[in-house]
Design a protein around this motif. Structure first.
Motif, PDB file in Angstrom:
ATOM      1  N   LEU A   1      41.185  45.518  44.520  1.00  0.00           N
ATOM      2  CA  LEU A   1      42.598  45.157  44.451  1.00  0.00           C
ATOM      3  C   LEU A   1      43.056  44.933  43.013  1.00  0.00           C
ATOM      4  CD1 LEU A   1      42.756  42.727  47.510  1.00  0.00           C
ATOM      5  CD2 LEU A   1      43.513  45.099  47.415  1.00  0.00           C
ATOM      6  N   ALA A   2      42.257  44.223  42.223  1.00  0.00           N
ATOM      7  CA  ALA A   2      42.652  43.916  40.841  1.00  0.00           C
ATOM      8  C   ALA A   2      42.635  45.166  39.968  1.00  0.00           C
ATOM      9  CB  ALA A   2      41.744  42.841  40.254  1.00  0.00           C
ATOM     10  N   GLN A   3      41.607  46.009  40.127  1.00  0.00           N
ATOM     11  CA  GLN A   3      41.561  47.246  39.344  1.00  0.00           C
ATOM     12  C   GLN A   3      42.709  48.164  39.739  1.00  0.00           C
ATOM     13  OE1 GLN A   3      39.629  47.886  36.772  1.00  0.00           O
ATOM     14  NE2 GLN A   3      40.458  49.936  36.428  1.00  0.00           N
ATOM     15  N   GLY A   4      43.031  48.177  41.026  1.00  0.00           N
ATOM     16  CA  GLY A   4      44.172  48.957  41.479  1.00  0.00           C
ATOM     17  C   GLY A   4      45.466  48.476  40.851  1.00  0.00           C
ATOM     18  N   PHE A   5      45.641  47.176  40.806  1.00  0.00           N
ATOM     19  CA  PHE A   5      46.826  46.581  40.190  1.00  0.00           C
ATOM     20  C   PHE A   5      46.917  46.987  38.722  1.00  0.00           C
ATOM     21  CE2 PHE A   5      49.113  42.242  39.410  1.00  0.00           C
ATOM     22  CZ  PHE A   5      50.313  42.912  39.236  1.00  0.00           C
ATOM     23  N   SER A   6      45.791  46.944  38.020  1.00  0.00           N
ATOM     24  CA  SER A   6      45.764  47.310  36.606  1.00  0.00           C
ATOM     25  C   SER A   6      46.110  48.789  36.411  1.00  0.00           C
ATOM     26  CB  SER A   6      44.387  47.009  36.017  1.00  0.00           C
ATOM     27  OG  SER A   6      44.332  47.317  34.644  1.00  0.00           O
TER      28      SER A   6
ATOM     29  N   ILE B   1      32.850  51.344  37.784  1.00  0.00           N
ATOM     30  CA  ILE B   1      32.717  49.987  37.254  1.00  0.00           C
ATOM     31  C   ILE B   1      31.691  49.276  38.130  1.00  0.00           C
ATOM     32  CG2 ILE B   1      33.917  47.843  36.667  1.00  0.00           C
ATOM     33  CD1 ILE B   1      36.552  49.463  36.741  1.00  0.00           C
ATOM     34  N   ASP B   2      30.567  48.920  37.551  1.00  0.00           N
ATOM     35  CA  ASP B   2      29.504  48.315  38.347  1.00  0.00           C
ATOM     36  C   ASP B   2      28.696  47.340  37.497  1.00  0.00           C
ATOM     37  OD1 ASP B   2      27.956  47.760  40.547  1.00  0.00           O
ATOM     38  OD2 ASP B   2      26.836  49.649  40.530  1.00  0.00           O
ATOM     39  N   HIS B   3      28.053  46.382  38.159  1.00  0.00           N
ATOM     40  CA  HIS B   3      27.283  45.370  37.426  1.00  0.00           C
ATOM     41  C   HIS B   3      25.810  45.400  37.794  1.00  0.00           C
ATOM     42  CE1 HIS B   3      27.342  42.010  40.691  1.00  0.00           C
ATOM     43  NE2 HIS B   3      27.783  43.119  41.242  1.00  0.00           N
ATOM     44  N   ARG B   4      25.346  46.535  38.257  1.00  0.00           N
ATOM     45  CA  ARG B   4      23.918  46.701  38.542  1.00  0.00           C
ATOM     46  C   ARG B   4      23.396  47.891  37.728  1.00  0.00           C
ATOM     47  NH1 ARG B   4      26.895  47.053  42.686  1.00  0.00           N
ATOM     48  NH2 ARG B   4      25.940  45.406  43.913  1.00  0.00           N
TER      49      ARG B   4
ATOM     50  N   SER C   1      33.912  40.255  36.704  1.00  0.00           N
ATOM     51  CA  SER C   1      33.941  39.913  35.282  1.00  0.00           C
ATOM     52  C   SER C   1      34.265  41.141  34.439  1.00  0.00           C
ATOM     53  CB  SER C   1      32.597  39.323  34.839  1.00  0.00           C
ATOM     54  OG  SER C   1      32.362  38.073  35.459  1.00  0.00           O
ATOM     55  N   LEU C   2      33.750  42.307  34.840  1.00  0.00           N
ATOM     56  CA  LEU C   2      34.023  43.541  34.105  1.00  0.00           C
ATOM     57  C   LEU C   2      35.468  43.985  34.301  1.00  0.00           C
ATOM     58  CD1 LEU C   2      30.740  45.541  34.868  1.00  0.00           C
ATOM     59  CD2 LEU C   2      31.245  44.041  32.919  1.00  0.00           C
ATOM     60  N   VAL C   3      35.963  43.891  35.532  1.00  0.00           N
ATOM     61  CA  VAL C   3      37.359  44.242  35.804  1.00  0.00           C
ATOM     62  C   VAL C   3      38.293  43.299  35.054  1.00  0.00           C
ATOM     63  CG1 VAL C   3      39.137  44.339  37.604  1.00  0.00           C
ATOM     64  CG2 VAL C   3      36.858  45.286  38.045  1.00  0.00           C
TER      65      VAL C   3
ATOM     66  N   ASP D   1      38.428  43.925  31.293  1.00  0.00           N
ATOM     67  CA  ASP D   1      39.253  45.087  30.981  1.00  0.00           C
ATOM     68  C   ASP D   1      40.740  44.726  31.023  1.00  0.00           C
ATOM     69  OD1 ASP D   1      39.178  48.052  30.505  1.00  0.00           O
ATOM     70  OD2 ASP D   1      40.474  48.023  32.270  1.00  0.00           O
ATOM     71  N   ILE D   2      41.129  43.919  31.999  1.00  0.00           N
ATOM     72  CA  ILE D   2      42.526  43.473  32.093  1.00  0.00           C
ATOM     73  C   ILE D   2      42.875  42.587  30.897  1.00  0.00           C
ATOM     74  CG2 ILE D   2      44.115  42.006  33.417  1.00  0.00           C
ATOM     75  CD1 ILE D   2      42.736  43.009  35.963  1.00  0.00           C
TER      76      ILE D   2
END
Length: 376
Positions: free
Chosen positions: A39-44, A134-137, A160-162, A165-166
């Motif tokens: 949702l947040a990446q989509g918003f960005s 975007i991944d944390h693994r 945290s990565l998303v 970026d914002i």
């Protein structure tokens, strides 16, 4: 956020005016981290498109589960509601046909994967449409990605990565609602920024501090963490089958289910073992790995069980791999073995509390792959 989600739903209802359909897809677990990232990446992405006047671009965040399973994700439902995000504005996987979109000659599907970088078998056909991950693994060496944007870093939470970026590109987006929305999964995935969980990184710390500062939040982190965990562990209305689906991943045909309670306690539920057996039959698998987590009184407890059909060598191989693992060491001790007419369940306590499914999945994955290759 609400205006973006409304625009997303309007676009989904009629995609004819758009040449580019940019879909932000979370993983199939659809835990809080994955849902918030989508949702947040989509918003960005939507804000960026508006800034650059891209009127031919539709941005659609997708929670990667069928709509009917959403009620199982109790902490996600709670977190969205507590941030006044109308649930009817959420798009689920069964509400959009990605393969059909990819095949359209008059449109271009751009797929952004968040909180995962491996496509399940049924989605491998979508790989040519992936433009960003975007991944944390750690990246799976079996998956090669070229000519796409990779934002992959080992941190406690993909959010945290998303959020980073914002913060770097669109800090003007950050009002109190969005800042608070982003903080939740970071707290959950780092066990309230606890060093004991072994998942907090400098990036997580820096991001959450900046979110609180720019969002002008006076966050009681412990209170926020406890409320989300209470919602996550509110399983009073869920059946054992629904609990199996609540946090499920499948690797090489082996389901790995994580529970917000110890497996030892799950097995005391009425007909629990029979329901696990039925789940295996429905999924056409002979082995299921069950991982339990209990976070109470500031303490973390974990256990793991391997359910397998009797005389199934894969179950024995997975048990051997788990007990002998040194990278990482699980430090597991047998609690009990349950043997029934058709199946067995071996239950272990996990001594290494820093181990999560993220570390266990590759062990199961390698073992199942080797087993399957030997059968060919």
């Amino acid at each position: 956020m609400e205006s973006f989600l409304k625009a997303s739903k309007v676009a989904l209802s009629d995609l004819s005016p758009y040449q580019i359909i940019r879909v932000i897809l979370g993983n199939q677990t659809c835990d809080l981290d994955s849902a918030v990232c989508a949702l947040a990446q989509g918003f960005s992405e939507y804000v960026n498109a508006k800034k650059h006047g891209q009127s031919d671009l539709a941005v659609i965040p997708v929670l990667n589960i069928p709509e009917k399973e959403f009620r199982i994700k109790t902490e996600v439902v709670y977190w969205l509601r507590s941030h006044n995000i109308p649930l009817y504005l959420i798009t689920f996987r069964d509400q959009i046909n990605l393969q059909n979109l990819q095949n359209k000659t008059d449109k271009k599907l751009e797929l952004i994967l968040v909180d995962h970088h491996i496509l399940p078998n049924e989605d491998i056909v979508l790989k040519p449409s992936v433009t960003n991950i975007i991944d944390h693994r750690p990246l799976d060496p079996a998956w090669s990605w070229s000519n796409i944007l990779l934002n992959v870093e080992i941190v406690g939470s993909c959010t945290s990565l998303v959020a980073r970026d914002i913060l770097q590109k669109n800090p003007d987006m950050l009002d109190a609602q969005l800042a608070s929305f982003l903080i939740g999964p970071i707290l959950v995935d780092t066990y309230n920024m606890s060093a004991k969980g072994g998942r907090v990184t400098a990036t997580d710390v820096d991001v959450i501090n900046k979110l609180e500062q720019l969002g002008r939040l006076r966050t009681d982190r412990t209170e926020v963490f406890n409320k989300i965990m209470n919602a996550k562990t509110d399983i009073s209305e869920l059946t054992v089958e629904e609990l199996m689906l609540k946090d499920l991943k499948v690797t090489n045909g082996v389901p790995i289910a994580v529970f917000p309670l110890l497996v030892e306690n799950l097995l005391t539920r009425e007909n629990a073992k029979e329901m696990i057996e039925k789940f295996g039959i429905d999924k056409n698998c002979t082995v299921i790995v069950l991982i339990g987590l209990d976070v109470s009184d500031g303490r973390i407890s974990r256990d793991i069980a391997v359910f397998s059909i009797l005389c199934d060598q894969l179950g024995n191989d997975i048990i051997q791999a788990l007990t002998s693992s040194t990278q990482p060491p699980l430090n597991i001790d047998l609690v009990k073995e349950i043997r029934e007419e058709r199946y067995s369940i071996c239950l272990y306590k996990i001594g290494n509390l820093e181990v999560t499914r993220k570390q266990i999945l590759p062990i199961v994955q390698r073992t199942a792959l080797l087993h399957n290759n030997e059968r060919i």
